[in-house]
Every structure is written in C-alpha cells, then in structure tokens.
Design an enzyme around this catalytic site. Structure first.
Site, mmCIF file in Angstrom:
data_model
loop_
_atom_site.group_PDB
_atom_site.id
_atom_site.type_symbol
_atom_site.label_atom_id
_atom_site.label_comp_id
_atom_site.label_asym_id
_atom_site.label_seq_id
_atom_site.Cartn_x
_atom_site.Cartn_y
_atom_site.Cartn_z
ATOM 1 N N VAL A 612 0.843 -1.189 0.000
ATOM 2 C CA VAL A 612 0.000 0.000 0.000
ATOM 3 C C VAL A 612 0.883 1.246 0.000
ATOM 4 O O VAL A 612 1.802 1.358 0.818
ATOM 5 C CB VAL A 612 -0.951 0.017 1.220
ATOM 6 C CG1 VAL A 612 -1.852 1.241 1.175
ATOM 7 C CG2 VAL A 612 -1.780 -1.255 1.259
ATOM 8 N N LYS A 631 -3.413 0.297 -3.143
ATOM 9 C CA LYS A 631 -3.023 -1.080 -2.854
ATOM 10 C C LYS A 631 -2.635 -1.762 -4.157
ATOM 11 O O LYS A 631 -3.469 -2.008 -5.013
ATOM 12 C CB LYS A 631 -4.164 -1.832 -2.177
ATOM 13 C CG LYS A 631 -3.822 -3.283 -1.824
ATOM 14 C CD LYS A 631 -5.002 -3.959 -1.142
ATOM 15 C CE LYS A 631 -4.685 -5.391 -0.764
ATOM 16 N NZ LYS A 631 -5.828 -6.051 -0.097
ATOM 17 N N ASP A 737 -11.054 -11.397 8.121
ATOM 18 C CA ASP A 737 -9.678 -10.989 8.440
ATOM 19 C C ASP A 737 -9.691 -9.716 9.274
ATOM 20 O O ASP A 737 -8.907 -8.808 9.059
ATOM 21 C CB ASP A 737 -8.888 -10.775 7.151
ATOM 22 C CG ASP A 737 -7.367 -10.761 7.410
ATOM 23 O OD1 ASP A 737 -6.958 -11.239 8.484
ATOM 24 O OD2 ASP A 737 -6.627 -10.269 6.559
#
Length: 788
Positions: A612, A631, A737
C-alpha cells in the site's frame, strides 16, 4: 620514550584488531583507524537497523572487517575506500562525520529510508567517485559544498527523494563525470530553470531531471553533450522548442520530454541524425506538424509515444516499416490531429506491440482487417471516424485487456468472435451505430469490469435463463464476478431487467433511454413488467407466478413497514451510511505519477497479497488534489488475483461511514508489459489501529496513545461496520480478516474497516443457523485477532 618505541607500541595496538593486515612503521595509521571507526559508529548511532546490516560494527573488529565496508590495498590497506549500504532498510539521518572518511571513493546509501538533509560535510570527500543517495526521503537543497568539494565525482544519483530548491549552477564543476557516468536528480521537487552550465559536462552519458518542477526552456548548451545516451526531462513544466543541436546527438538511445509544455516541430531528418534511438517519449506536449519522413530509417526504435500533441496530416506509411517493434512495446498516437485513412501500418509491423492507441484523431475508413495479426496486443484504442463493421478477425486478440472503439461510425452487429477475447476487462462500444443483438459468446469474457454500449441501436430483451439466449442481451451480465460498470443506455432493448450481479447496484449500471425495458431494482425507477411479459419469458402457467407473487408482495410490504420503523429509530443512535459513486478505473500511469513511481518514501505497508502506497490523485476536472492509498497487488503471489476480485466484488455495493471507501481501481499493464492490478482507497491520515495499540516509537516522531473515550468510540465504529456487513447490506458479507491492522482511522479518529481480500459473500437464503453451502475451507490467518 623515543619515536621508534611509540611507533612500535601503536603497531602492537593495531594488531589487537583481527582485521589489521598492514602495520607500517613510522605511520600514523592508528589515528586514522580510530577516526574511521568513529565516523562509522556515529553513522550507526543515527540510524535504526532492523535488518542487522550494521551488526558487525563494533570495537572488537577492525573497521576493514565490518560488513558492507571495503578497504584499499598496499599502503592504503587500512583506509576505507568503499561503503555500500544500499537496500539495507536503514532509517534515520546521515552522520556528517562520514565526511571524515577522506579516502572514500564509493558511498552508496541508496534505497533506504534516510531522512533529513544531505550533510554539507560530504563535500570534504575529495576522492569520492561514486555517490548514490537515491530512493530515500532526503530533504532540503543540493549542498553547494558537495558540488564544489567532490569535484572528482563520476556518478551522482540523488533521484527519488524530496530535495527542494534550484539546481546550483556550480554543478558544472563536476567535470569528471565521464563515461559511463551519469547525473540523476529525477523525482524530487526541484524548481527553477535547467542550468545552462550543465552543457559544460561534455563527457556526461546520462542526464535525468525527470519528475520535478523545472520551468523555462531547454538550454541550447545541452546540445554540447555529444556523448549522451539518456536524455530524460519528462514531467516538468518546460516550455519552448527543443534546441536543434540536441537532435544531432547521434549517441542518444533514450529521449523523453513527455508531459511538459514543449512546442515546435520534429525535424524531418531527426531519425537520420539519431540512428541509435530506441525509445522516444514525447507525449503530452504541444508539438505540431507531421511525423518526420525519416522515420523509415529508425531501425532501432522500439517505443514511439507521441500521444496528446498537435501532430497532423496522415499517419505515415513509414510507421509500418519499423523493423524492430518488439512484443513488449508500445505505439501511442492518440489525441492528435491525424486525418485521412489508416495505411497498411498494422500489416507491416514485423512483431506485434502490446499497446496500439490511435483514438481521438480524425482517421476515416474501415477498421483494418490486419488488426487480427497483432496477437500480443493488450490495449487497443481506435476511437476516430471509422466506419463499416468490426472485422471478425478481432477475435484473434485473445490477450486484449482494454478495447475502446467509442465515437466512431461503426455499424452492423457485434461479431460472435468477440467471445474469444477472454482477457477483456474493459470494452467500450459506445456512440456508434451497432445494430442487432448482443452475441451469446460475450459471456465467455468473464473478466469484464467495464462494459459500455450506450448510444447504439441494439435490440432484444434480457432473458431469465441461459437456455433462452439466442442472440439477445444476456442475463449472464449479472453473473460476471468482476463487472461493476455496465452502460446499456440509449438503445432499443426491451423486456425485463435482471436483479442479480451488477444489476443490483443502480450506480453501476445505466439503462436509460430504453423505453421498452421494465422491472429491475426499484432504484432504476422502471415500470413494472406485465404478466404477459413474464408469461412469454418464463413459459410457465400464470397461476404459478401470480400466487407466489401476491404472497411474496404481502410479506415484503409487511417487512418493509417493520424495517422502516426500526431503521428510522436506529438512525438516531448509530452512524449513518453515505453514498458512494461507481468505481472509475484509473490508468497505470496516473498511479505512477500519484505515488512518485511507487517510491518507498510513500510505502505505507506490505501484506501477503500487496503493498500500500500513499498517493495524490486529482479529481475529474484536474483541480482538486486528493490523498489516496493505493493497494498494488503482488500478482506473482498465489491467490493475489483472487483477492483482488473478491475485494472488488465484496465492496462494490457497500456504503457505510465505517467502511473504507474504494475510490477507484486499476486493471492494466505496467510499462514493461506485465499485468498490473491495484485498488485506490480513501486515505486515512491517522493510520491503522495496530499502530496505536502497539506503537513502534523507532519510526514515529510522536508516541501514540488512545484514551478510554477513543477506544470505546473505535469499538462502536467497528461494531456498526460489522452490523451493516452482516445484516443490512445488499447481501451478507463476512470479513474473515478483522484485526487492528485492517481498521483505519481518519482525521477525526473515526474507525473504518478495510481489506476485504478474504471476505465471503454469503449465498441467498443464508441464516445464522445455516451457513452458506459455498463456504469452504479455512479463511483468515492463524491468530488473526491480536490482543488489544
């Protein structure tokens, strides 16, 4: 004690260092060694060394035994002559005591994270031949002492930093910049004019002043650099014409003045006087006139980019006679004033480029059938005044990623061979005169992200099942996993609009101007489809439709009334959602500019599937500058491409103040012809929650702490985001996540959940008691929720 005894004792002391190889009686080498060690230890004390590159730097070893250090030979065996610490992940400042290494010839500190100014004391290194400080975050100006003191420099690279100010005219004192030496000051924020004194460096081979803010004209004195092979002034604010003598530098191999405001004409004989030229970047200027006829002799030319200028006349037939256009190369002529018909350029290319762009000119005639031989082509832009039909051989372009045929006079139907272009992510057929029905074979283009067919004469309806696809606009548009921008407006479509896939997002589709369409999601405001249409399309008894429809309608109305009352009450207690426009693709070149060439100084973090970078993007009218986070996917990593697709799919319909907003996306190829994919997010200036819970003070000037109110606020923000994902989005989404590093904080410390690369969109009919049947395998990371 006499001088001889003192000398013997000094030599004995030096022998305590295992690395001492020479002890010359009568010398003062011990003092020099201590001085060298002090300089290096001073440097070590001013930087952090996470990779352990400086671990061997201690008093137990002679400095010549330290890693990344080299000493001389013979009588200079104890003298440091080279210090190479490139790519060592060092963070900190350059010690001015390095200026005491008087015998140093090579100093390479490139590709680190060094900050602060370049110490003027380095100007004391009169024997220095090579100085590499590129790819850091150095600030301030170029020290005058460095140029006047290091007069023996042969290679100077200060590129990719944050240097500011003017280029000192005293740079002409570096007269020893000899072959194969170079001077690189690119990718900084230097301003002012290009010093005419640079022309005094007559032996210079490479000159890089790119990506700065230099203004004024190109000095005619640069035409005296007769040994130059690289001439790179791209992306500045230079004006005027190219001095004639520069076109006579026969050794030039790379010439780039791209993205300036230069004007004038290219000399007719330029390719005769530049026989070694391989790369010509002249796009984004104000050059005018014809392409030089001497192009026929450009036997080494591999990249020819003159887009976005004022060139006119016909596309010269000589363009097709260039014999060395390699498969990874680019031919860019778009946004000029070329006219006439397109000559047999394509058929004469000995090898196919990956990029062929001719759009925004005034070229007429039919699309060349020879286009089908360019089987390595990935980008094809032909928006002009072409007429006739699309040749079926276009289906041979199986590697094509982006095809733009908009604003022509093309007619007829879309050839069924379009289904062979399975790599397509962008297809723009808008503003033409196409007729007929969209071929079923386009369903094979599963990677499509943007499909624009507006302002044509397409007909047909949108069937409900694949079995009914007989040349009509297919429902499988809704089955594309990557498609998020579909424009079918202003055609003659009829029938019912699907309510799956891209058709569930009103900001991602456009069907206006098709007066016979019906159905679709409520946000499209289309009329309700009649029972006759439903009967014709479903081919089932009316009773089988009416009874479930009435029952379903009653249930939906009841649920809507209940949900409206509940949601109205909830709005007073929780953050509201915000609208998000459809994601617009940005080009690879835009992202290169926005991130300073993906500079390490803009690197915010690295994960399993991507890195990123901080960047600056302008809005659509080029006025307002916006901070973004880019990203960049590591496509060589297994699963990265799937992660990109999942993230785009999962977030395209999500609109909530506590979710990280996707601004744009990029699916293209880089300058080397490799696949490139990136996602652009709204930048959050306070970083991730991980940095606040577990601060690393070595890399932060201010230590971070969260008070109780802030912690509770962040918890509430994350809870609101998860509540929206699980219960109130278009379909339930499981993040899989969630961890502090994926929670970003804006300027007001409002939390936003991001990184949906492992997310799962649950199947329809999912309940908390019955998980999706498509949910397979373990997701997330071992211990993926660190203790907070």
């Amino acid at each position: 004690m006499n001088p001889l005894m003192i000398t013997i004792l000094l030599c004995s002391t030096l022998l305590l260092y295992p690395g001492a190889t020479v002890c010359s009686l009568g010398s003062s080498g011990g003092g020099a060694t201590n001085k060298q060690a002090a300089a290096l230890l001073s440097f070590r004390s001013m930087v952090s060394d996470p990779s352990g590159a400086l671990a061997s730097w201690n008093a137990s070893n002679h400095p010549c035994r330290w890693r990344r250090v080299a000493c001389g030979r013979g009588r200079h065996a104890s003298r440091l002559v080279s210090l190479n610490l490139s790519s060592s992940a060092l963070y900190g400042r350059i010690s001015p005591l390095l200026g005491n290494l008087s015998f140093l010839r090579v100093l390479d500190l490139g590709a680190n994270q060094l900050v602060g100014e370049i110490p003027p004391e380095l100007g004391r290194l009169s024997r220095l031949r090579v100085l590499y400080l590129f790819l850091n975050s150095l600030q301030g100006g170029i020290p005058l002492a460095l140029l006047t003191g290091c007069t023996g420099l042969r290679k100077l690279d200060l590129g990719f930093n944050r240097l500011h100010g003017k280029i000192p005219p005293e740079i002409c004192t570096l007269r020893n910049l000899i072959l194969p030496s170079y001077l690189n000051l690119g990718n900084n924020t230097l301003f002012g004019e290009v010093p005419a004194t640079l022309g005094n460096l007559s032996q210079l081979k490479a000159l890089g002043l790119y990506l700065n803010q230099l203004s004024g004209g190109v000095p005619p004195s640069l035409g005296h650099l007769y040994n130059l092979t690289i001439f790179d002034l791209q992306q500045n604010n230079l004006t005027g014409s190219i001095p004639p003598k520069i076109w006579n530098i026969s050794s030039l191999n790379y010439f780039s003045t791209e993205a300036n405001e230069l004007s004038g004409m290219l000399p007719p004989n330029m390719f005769y006087t530049l026989p070694m030229l391989e790369i010509l970047y002249a796009g984004g200027n104000r050059f005018h006139g014809h392409i030089p006829s001497s192009l026929v002799s450009a036997s080494n030319l591999s990249k020819f980019l003159i887009a976005q200028n004022h060139f006119s006349g016909v596309v010269p037939p000589e363009l097709g006679r260039i014999s060395k256009l390699l498969p990874v190369d680019r031919l860019a002529l778009e946004d000029n004033r070329f006219n006439g018909t397109l000559p047999s350029v394509v058929s004469n290319l000995s090898a196919s480029p990956t990029t062929l762009t001719l759009s925004d000119n005034k070229i007429v005639g039919n699309m060349p059938t020879e286009i089908g031989i360019l089987q390595n082509l990935r980008i094809l832009w032909l928006g002009n005044n072409f007429s006739g039909t699309i040749p079926p051989v276009i289906g041979n372009l199986t590697q094509l990623n982006s095809s733009d045929l908009r604003m022509n006079f093309l007619s007829g139907s879309i050839p069924i061979s379009v289904g062979n272009m399975v790599s397509l992510s962008i297809l723009d057929l808008s503003l033409n005169n196409f007729t007929g029905k969209i071929p079923v074979t386009i369903g094979k283009c599963k990677l499509l992200q943007i499909l624009n067919m507006q302002h044509n004469l397409f007909i047909g309806n949108i069937p409900l099942s694949f079995s009914e696809l007989k040349g009509q606009i297919p429902k499988f548009f809704g089955d594309f996993r990557t498609l998020y921008d579909l424009n079918l407006s202003y055609n003659n479509f009829d029938g019912e609009v699907p309510v799956v896939g891209v058709f569930t997002n009103a900001t991602g589709i456009s069907v206006q101007g098709n007066v016979k369409l019906c159905g679709g999601i409520p946000d499209l405001h289309l009329p309700t489809c009649s029972l006759q249409i439903s009967k014709r399309r479903h081919k089932v008894p009316v009773s089988a439709i009416v009874v479930p429809l009435v029952a379903t309608t009653i249930c939906i109305l009841s649920l809507l009334l209940f949900f409206h009352a509940w949601y109205k009450k909830r709005l007073t207690k929780s953050p509201s959602t915000t609208s998000m426009r459809g994601h617009q693709l940005v080009s690879y070149q835009q992202l290169v500019h926005a991130t300073d060439g993906f500079s390490t100084t803009n690197l915010l973090g690295t994960g399993s599937y991507g890195s990123v970078f901080r960047g600056k993007l302008f809005d659509e009218i080029g006025e307002n500058e916006n901070l973004v986070a880019v990203k960049v996917l590591k496509l060589q990593t297994p699963g990265a491409l799937k992660s990109f697709t999942v993230e785009c799919e999962a977030t395209r319909n999500l609109r909530h103040r506590n979710l990280v907003k996707i601004i744009s996306a990029c699916s293209s190829i880089d300058f080397n012809g490799n696949d490139f994919k990136a996602i652009v997010f709204d930048f959050k200036p306070n970083g991730c929650l991980e940095e606040w819970l577990h601060p690393h003070t070595d890399n932060q000037s201010v230590e971070r702490h969260l008070n109780l109110v802030q912690r509770v606020g962040i918890l509430f923000d994350v809870a609101c985001a998860l509540d929206y994902l699980h219960f109130h989005g278009a379909t339930p989404v499981v993040h899989y996540d969630l961890k502090p590093s994926n929670v970003l904080l804006d300027a007001d410390m409002v939390a936003h959940v991001g990184d949906f690369g492992l997310a799962k969109i649950l199947s329809e009919g999912y309940t908390s008691c019955q998980p999706s049947m498509s949910l397979m395998g373990f997701r997330g990371m071992i211990g993926y929720v660190p203790p907070g």
